[in-house]
Design a protein around this motif. Structure first.
Motif, PDB file in Angstrom:
ATOM      1  N   GLU A 123       0.825  -1.207   0.000  1.00  0.00           N
ATOM      2  CA  GLU A 123       0.000   0.000   0.000  1.00  0.00           C
ATOM      3  C   GLU A 123       0.862   1.261   0.000  1.00  0.00           C
ATOM      4  N   TRP A 127       0.835   4.219  -2.815  1.00  0.00           N
ATOM      5  CA  TRP A 127       0.619   5.647  -2.521  1.00  0.00           C
ATOM      6  C   TRP A 127       1.766   6.504  -3.046  1.00  0.00           C
ATOM      7  N   LYS A 341      -7.612   4.269   3.170  1.00  0.00           N
ATOM      8  CA  LYS A 341      -9.006   3.820   2.993  1.00  0.00           C
ATOM      9  C   LYS A 341      -9.152   2.971   1.740  1.00  0.00           C
ATOM     10  N   SER A 342      -8.575   3.461   0.643  1.00  0.00           N
ATOM     11  CA  SER A 342      -8.656   2.735  -0.623  1.00  0.00           C
ATOM     12  C   SER A 342      -7.877   1.422  -0.550  1.00  0.00           C
ATOM     13  N   TRP A 346      -9.199  -2.860  -0.562  1.00  0.00           N
ATOM     14  CA  TRP A 346      -8.740  -3.896  -1.497  1.00  0.00           C
ATOM     15  C   TRP A 346      -7.967  -4.989  -0.776  1.00  0.00           C
TER      16      TRP A 346
END
Length: 365
Positions: A123, A127, A341-342, A346
């Motif tokens: 993650e 980002w 959050k995104s 997933w």
């Protein structure tokens, strides 16, 4: 002056100048440079120190020695926590460390290292590389004349080593515990006396009783430091560093003067080491954990839900407070939380769901 003597002297001087120029020309024309990289790690320490050396060597090899990078481990050129300053002021060209070490300069640096209950390694990559994180990082570091890069990741870290079992929040209060970054700030909210030490000083502090416990990285690195010789209770999961980015900072004045091809080499070597490092930690941690438990009698313990929930509440408050520092902090915070959050959505239905399903079928083997 005798005319013939003058002409002879002038001819010798001209010849000497030409000879000097011819000797210096290859180094100048080839644009050879020698860079120093300072680190926050002990020399050749597994994964961290060796990864920094591998990165330095890759630039030297990729440029065929045109840019030669020499590594100085923690304390060899500057103290470990002065690595950032050394790059900012030009004492060294690069540092290798974790950017939450610099949160005293600006609290938002923590987002580009690790924040509690933050992004996992995958993650974090998403980002920074695809979610606008790199541009925000450039903006923040640029204020200090530094160009930053991802250059490694340890994956989810362990919760730490304790002399005694931690069964309730009360068991944490008053403990002298080593933890840097915003994770350390969250522990302070729970009554822990937090101490920040560079890696090379942790074992001695444990041995002397200056600290009661410590987190470091994970089984591979923790085994190398020998914490099991003093403490036997090893807790998981770590709430504080779910996917910490190891970073390289290059003096921005130097970066701005590089050719496009040399910029591509430096950034490419950093990206390659970012991938290489994470794979190495994933490969070595499982083996090291088995050694700690089976050969050294380490007791593996899981934090209770009550304790982990307390970590979470304190972490939310500490991380949100960073957004109040200035406009850039708020912009970084908003971007990071949106990515969390995104990414979490997933991760829940992909890796986490798969891992739980796999364990149900094949167990731990």
């Amino acid at each position: 002056m005798d005319r013939r003597k003058f002409m002879k002297s002038a001819g010798l001087a001209a010849g000497a100048t030409a000879a000097t120029a011819s000797l210096a020309a290859p180094a100048i024309s080839q644009g050879r440079q020698e860079w120093k990289i300072v680190t926050t790690w002990p020399k050749n320490f597994p994964g961290l120190g060796t990864g920094a050396q591998r990165f330095a060597d890759s630039i030297t090899a990729a440029t065929d020695g045109r840019i030669t990078v020499k590594l100085f481990a923690a304390g060899e050129l500057v103290p470990p926590f002065e690595s950032f300053d050394a790059v900012q002021n030009g004492t060294a060209e690069m540092y290798h460390g974790v950017d939450y070490y610099w949160q005293g300069k600006h609290p938002a640096f923590a987002f580009f290292g690790a924040v509690p209950l933050g992004l996992t390694a995958g993650e974090q990559d998403a980002w920074i590389q695809w979610g606008g994180g790199q541009e925000l990082w450039d903006e923040l570091s640029g204020q200090f004349n530094v160009k930053p890069f991802q250059c490694g990741n340890t994956g989810v870290q362990m919760g730490g080593w304790f002399r005694n079992e931690i069964n309730t929040i009360e068991d944490l209060r008053g403990l002298k515990f080593r933890m840097p970054g915003l994770g350390g700030e969250a522990l302070r909210q729970l009554g822990v006396s937090v101490i920040n030490l560079p890696g090379g000083e942790i074992f001695q502090a444990l041995q002397s009783g200056a600290i009661d416990g410590t987190e470091w990285v994970g089984p591979w690195n923790d085994l190398a430091f020998g914490f099991y010789k003093i403490t036997k209770f090893y807790y998981y999961p770590g709430f504080h560093e779910p996917g910490p980015t190891l970073s390289v900072g290059l003096n921005k004045d130097i970066w701005d003067k590089l050719s496009d091809s040399d910029k591509a080499i430096v950034s490419g070597c950093a990206r390659a080491e970012n991938n290489h490092s994470y794979a190495e930690f994933m490969a070595k941690n499982g083996q090291a954990l088995a050694t700690l438990v089976n050969e050294h009698g380490v007791q593996l313990k899981k934090f209770s839900n009550e304790i982990f929930d307390a970590f979470g509440s304190a972490s939310d408050e500490v991380v949100a407070n960073v957004a109040q520092h200035d406009d850039l902090s708020k912009k970084i915070y908003d971007s990071y939380i949106a990515a969390r959050k995104s990414g979490a959505g997933w991760t829940d239905i992909s890796e986490q769901a798969y891992s739980l399903g796999r364990d149900r079928i094949i167990g731990k083997e």
